[in-house]
Design an enzyme around this catalytic site. Sequence first.
Site, mmCIF file in Angstrom:
data_model
loop_
_atom_site.group_PDB
_atom_site.id
_atom_site.type_symbol
_atom_site.label_atom_id
_atom_site.label_comp_id
_atom_site.label_asym_id
_atom_site.label_seq_id
_atom_site.Cartn_x
_atom_site.Cartn_y
_atom_site.Cartn_z
ATOM 1 C CG ASP A 381 -77.400 -51.889 16.254
ATOM 2 O OD1 ASP A 381 -78.884 -51.765 15.856
ATOM 3 O OD2 ASP A 381 -77.249 -53.486 15.994
ATOM 4 C CB CYS A 408 -84.590 -53.693 18.323
ATOM 5 S SG CYS A 408 -84.376 -52.281 18.245
HETATM 6 N N1 SAH Z 1 -74.057 -52.778 17.099
HETATM 7 C C1 SAH Z 1 -74.058 -53.780 18.308
HETATM 8 C C2 SAH Z 1 -74.679 -53.728 19.336
HETATM 9 C C3 SAH Z 1 -76.592 -52.541 19.459
HETATM 10 S S1 SAH Z 1 -77.949 -52.488 20.507
HETATM 11 C C4 SAH Z 1 -74.477 -55.231 18.253
HETATM 12 O O1 SAH Z 1 -75.165 -55.340 16.864
HETATM 13 O O2 SAH Z 1 -74.286 -55.886 19.002
HETATM 14 C C5 SAH Z 1 -77.212 -51.287 20.882
HETATM 15 C C6 SAH Z 1 -76.015 -50.135 21.843
HETATM 16 O O3 SAH Z 1 -76.273 -48.881 22.193
HETATM 17 C C7 SAH Z 1 -75.964 -51.053 23.402
HETATM 18 O O4 SAH Z 1 -74.252 -51.776 22.855
HETATM 19 C C8 SAH Z 1 -75.112 -49.754 24.084
HETATM 20 O O5 SAH Z 1 -74.890 -50.009 24.665
HETATM 21 C C9 SAH Z 1 -75.348 -48.400 22.727
HETATM 22 N N2 SAH Z 1 -75.515 -47.324 23.183
HETATM 23 C C10 SAH Z 1 -76.862 -47.059 24.080
HETATM 24 N N3 SAH Z 1 -77.109 -45.329 23.934
HETATM 25 C C11 SAH Z 1 -75.751 -45.048 22.980
HETATM 26 C C12 SAH Z 1 -75.350 -43.625 23.250
HETATM 27 N N4 SAH Z 1 -76.349 -42.614 23.330
HETATM 28 N N5 SAH Z 1 -74.619 -43.467 22.996
HETATM 29 C C13 SAH Z 1 -73.128 -44.890 22.041
HETATM 30 N N6 SAH Z 1 -74.020 -46.014 22.780
HETATM 31 C C14 SAH Z 1 -75.315 -46.293 22.570
#
Ligand code: SAH
Length: 450
Positions: A381, A408
Amino acid sequence: MRKNDMVSLAIDGMTAEGNGVGRVEGMAVFVPGAAPGDVLRVKIIKVAKKYAIGRLEEVLVPSPDRVKEDCPCSGPCGGCVYRHIRYEAELRIKEGRVRDAMERIGGLYHLAIQPIIGSPRTEQYRNKAQIPIGWGKDGRLQMGFYARHSHRLIPCEHCLLQPPVFTRAVQAVQEWAGRYSIQPYEEQTGKGRLRHLYLRLAEATGEVMVCLVVNADGVPGEGELASLLRERVPGLKSLVINTNREKTNVILGPTCRTVWGQSYITDTLCGLSFRISPLSFYQVNHDQAERLYTLAGEYAGLTGSETVLDLYCGTGTIGLSMAKRAKRLIGVELVGQAVENAGANAAINGIQNAQFRCADAAEAAAQLKEEGIRPDVVVLDPPRKGCGSSLIDTVASMGPDRVVYVSCDPATLARDLALFQKQGYEPQRLTPLDMFPRTAHVETVVMLSR
Ligand code: SAH
């Protein structure tokens, strides 16, 4: 075609940003505020090599899908791009956008795309607002939204996408700032204090978080602000000061201090409780998030014996909603506060088969592979930029039976699905879902299998 030309234009498509598209002598003209089926009188305001941009001057023949706009801010604000179109038509446009991306970017022509899941609520669905603060034309502090493609502040007392409780918080902060003569932050000079008012509502519990983003460690009259907010904002559970001293477009700074109440609010989603801190991501449309997670759960096809890897897990929401049907859950997330929330969220829901790591998803996946972890299901995600090839190669090399990809951004999703295909993973089911009615955004969930 030249700048300032007046043309009459039939609109027969929409761009990903929600602008109408028509053609003059074979050249595409993009028009904000247009609806498919409109015939418009348009003034050409920019001519580039392969396209032109027009301004809507007059609707000559309205599209059958056109409705009267009901928000005084929506033209200049630019957050809502479909407010002048019937919601059913907006859903058709969004479904079409997903199909278009799959075909043109992903080369995926024979995909069975399920009908888009519309949002029962198209207003007041947002549980989060980030409201910029600046100087108004009258020389007083003002809150509103930035105009499309700019940092010009448009006053907006009440956004139709937000719950009424946010308006009460805005008014209280405005009153308090006036009383203490607190200056808004100026982007040009870096002077002034108040940058953003950041609000969150846990819809299922009614808990509200108010977070002031400040170009300092604090503000005068914090105690009075807490009192005023407690009086005016039903459900207030948390008042936080976030410090951001950088000259940047990034809204939140790295540090938070709780002025009053708790450092988090708690919402319920899919029958579980979730603590959410200011820096943690949380889906903005509660009811659609539940539908999204339910579908992701179906796509995961769990029987109780699986190891599930939830990459980009935020506060653990998707994985934890599946954990009781899995043997083991491992979540990975970059933001420390979100990982802390995820651990607490497992505990408060009595989930003992989950662990979370604070790391970059691609690096963590490679590390987990090295440790010999063989997930049966991988949930992805990512933010809008998608996963990219290195993570996809690693995930594919771990050989999960199924991958559930929540996206998204249809464009990066299509690109990533094509990368998965090269690694032997075929998209089997794909459903668009409208998380953000009236805006240009659309969510998609896909199940791939080996
Ligand atoms: N699955 C969760 C969050 C989705 S949003 C939900 O549905 O609530 C995407 C998430 O990825 C965010 O929390 C962001 O902080 C995280 N993120 C962004 N880049 C990342 C990376 N390189 N590695 C791990 N997480 C990351």
